[in-house]
Scaffold this motif. Structure first.
Motif, short mmCIF file in Angstrom:
data_model
loop_
_atom_site.label_atom_id
_atom_site.label_comp_id
_atom_site.label_asym_id
_atom_site.label_seq_id
_atom_site.Cartn_x
_atom_site.Cartn_y
_atom_site.Cartn_z
N GLN A 41 -94.17 -12.91 -84.92
CA GLN A 41 -93.75 -12.17 -85.91
C GLN A 41 -92.95 -12.50 -87.39
O GLN A 41 -93.50 -11.69 -88.44
CB GLN A 41 -91.91 -11.67 -85.54
CG GLN A 41 -91.97 -11.13 -84.32
CD GLN A 41 -90.61 -10.85 -83.22
OE1 GLN A 41 -90.11 -11.52 -83.32
NE2 GLN A 41 -90.80 -9.16 -82.72
N ARG A 42 -93.17 -14.26 -87.31
CA ARG A 42 -92.52 -14.37 -88.75
C ARG A 42 -93.99 -14.48 -89.44
O ARG A 42 -93.70 -14.31 -90.74
CB ARG A 42 -91.72 -16.18 -88.81
CG ARG A 42 -90.33 -15.81 -87.83
CD ARG A 42 -89.53 -15.08 -88.74
NE ARG A 42 -89.15 -15.74 -90.27
CZ ARG A 42 -88.59 -16.81 -90.06
NH1 ARG A 42 -87.71 -17.50 -89.16
NH2 ARG A 42 -88.52 -17.03 -91.12
N GLU B 260 -91.96 -15.21 -81.49
CA GLU B 260 -91.05 -15.10 -82.73
C GLU B 260 -92.20 -15.83 -84.39
O GLU B 260 -91.76 -15.11 -84.58
CB GLU B 260 -90.07 -16.14 -82.46
CG GLU B 260 -89.05 -16.66 -83.86
CD GLU B 260 -88.03 -17.67 -83.52
OE1 GLU B 260 -87.06 -18.06 -84.81
OE2 GLU B 260 -87.33 -18.19 -82.35
#
Length: 115
Positions: free
Chosen positions: A76-77, A73
């Motif tokens: 991706q951010r 996560e």
């Protein structure tokens, strides 16, 4: 010295605790969450990376599977790559401020450490 690897009564045997795999206590210890002081530390490091900087995240109270999910996560951010090595999340580049806000929003107590 010989050790049992397989038994017809119990099946596969754990090499560490000599118990059947189904009753092995070693796997529980490996998958447990590491103990720490409850503070997630974020630092930037360039050692051994030919001058390329990475952001290291340590102190996360998560097991290996949850750590990989969180790392995915964060990558991706941040729109960048990274890895999980020995309980430490590595994110490429200097992403300290963005990661600090993301982890603070998730409820972690975060500190920037290092220089």
């Amino acid at each position: 010295m010989t050790r049992v690897v397989f038994s017809t009564e119990a099946g596969k045997i754990c090499p560490e605790c000599q118990q059947p795999i189904k009753q092995c206590c070693c796997q529980l210890l490996k998958n447990s969450t590491p103990l720490g002081d409850g503070i997630v530390r974020i630092q930037r490091e360039t050692k051994g990376r030919k001058g390329k900087g990475v952001t290291l995240i340590t102190g996360l109270p998560l097991n290996a599977k949850e750590l990989k999910i969180l790392a995915k996560e964060l990558k991706q951010r941040c729109s960048t790559g990274g890895a999980v090595k020995d309980g430490v999340v590595e994110i490429q580049g200097d992403q300290r401020e963005l990661i600090k806000t993301l982890l603070t929003d998730k409820g972690y107590q975060v500190k920037l450490s290092g220089g």
